[in-house]
Motif scaffolding. Sequence first.
Motif, PDB file in Angstrom:
ATOM      1  N   ASN A 103      51.272 -17.069 -16.560  1.00 18.35           N
ATOM      2  CA  ASN A 103      52.284 -16.306 -17.285  1.00 18.35           C
ATOM      3  C   ASN A 103      53.118 -15.498 -16.288  1.00 18.35           C
ATOM      4  N   PRO A 104      54.179 -16.083 -15.763  1.00 14.42           N
ATOM      5  CA  PRO A 104      54.992 -15.390 -14.746  1.00 14.42           C
ATOM      6  C   PRO A 104      55.687 -14.132 -15.253  1.00 14.42           C
ATOM      7  N   SER A 105      55.848 -13.972 -16.541  1.00 12.83           N
ATOM      8  CA  SER A 105      56.545 -12.787 -17.052  1.00 12.83           C
ATOM      9  C   SER A 105      55.702 -11.510 -16.915  1.00 12.83           C
ATOM     10  N   LEU A 106      54.396 -11.629 -16.720  1.00 11.68           N
ATOM     11  CA  LEU A 106      53.513 -10.453 -16.556  1.00 11.68           C
ATOM     12  C   LEU A 106      53.260 -10.103 -15.088  1.00 11.68           C
ATOM     13  N   LYS A 107      54.196 -10.521 -14.229  1.00 11.85           N
ATOM     14  CA  LYS A 107      53.980 -10.348 -12.787  1.00 11.85           C
ATOM     15  C   LYS A 107      53.704  -8.890 -12.423  1.00 11.85           C
ATOM     16  N   GLN A 108      54.511  -7.950 -12.880  1.00 12.00           N
ATOM     17  CA  GLN A 108      54.367  -6.540 -12.493  1.00 12.00           C
ATOM     18  C   GLN A 108      53.051  -5.944 -12.981  1.00 12.00           C
ATOM     19  N   GLN A 109      52.661  -6.214 -14.222  1.00 10.98           N
ATOM     20  CA  GLN A 109      51.417  -5.669 -14.760  1.00 10.98           C
ATOM     21  C   GLN A 109      50.199  -6.280 -14.055  1.00 10.98           C
ATOM     22  N   LEU A 110      50.241  -7.585 -13.820  1.00 11.24           N
ATOM     23  CA  LEU A 110      49.125  -8.238 -13.123  1.00 11.24           C
ATOM     24  C   LEU A 110      48.974  -7.706 -11.698  1.00 11.24           C
ATOM     25  N   PHE A 111      50.115  -7.466 -11.052  1.00 16.28           N
ATOM     26  CA  PHE A 111      50.056  -6.966  -9.675  1.00 16.28           C
ATOM     27  C   PHE A 111      49.462  -5.559  -9.623  1.00 16.28           C
ATOM     28  N   SER A 112      49.801  -4.705 -10.581  1.00 18.61           N
ATOM     29  CA  SER A 112      49.227  -3.353 -10.591  1.00 18.61           C
ATOM     30  C   SER A 112      47.726  -3.399 -10.846  1.00 18.61           C
ATOM     31  N   TYR A 113      47.270  -4.317 -11.723  1.00 18.22           N
ATOM     32  CA  TYR A 113      45.830  -4.469 -11.936  1.00 18.22           C
ATOM     33  C   TYR A 113      45.139  -5.005 -10.676  1.00 18.22           C
TER      34      TYR A 113
END
Length: 139
Positions: A103-113
């Motif tokens: 899911n490339p649209s969740l890039k920012q949230q995944l990166f913070s996790y």
Amino acid sequence: MYACAKFVSTPAMVRAGSRALYRPLSASVLSRPEVKTESTVAVMPQSPLTQVSLRGFQTSAISRDVDTAAKFIGAGAATVGVAGSGAGIGTVFGSLIIGYARNPSLKQQLFSYAILGFALSEAMGLFCLMVAFLILFAM
């Protein structure tokens, strides 16, 4: 001490030697000369050299070697956690790549996790390393 006491002389001599052993070395060697009576002459060690030689019964090189080996074994066992930290960091970033691929649209949230997981995993590795250094140098 009891095994050696059988081969020394009298029980009074053994008690006097034990008293000299639990006193600090500086107090044993640098103490003022005591008034010698007939009972203390037979019981107490008479020269500082005799008192220093009696200190040899208290610790030996073998017990110090065992203590040093135990320190190294404990520090090595505590250091194993650093390898776990490396595996944890690899798992966190591997999961980040898989999650981003799905899911490339969740890039920012995944990166913070992922950064949070990296920080927690790295902190555990540093705690293990700190415990290893404490075992080596503080004990």
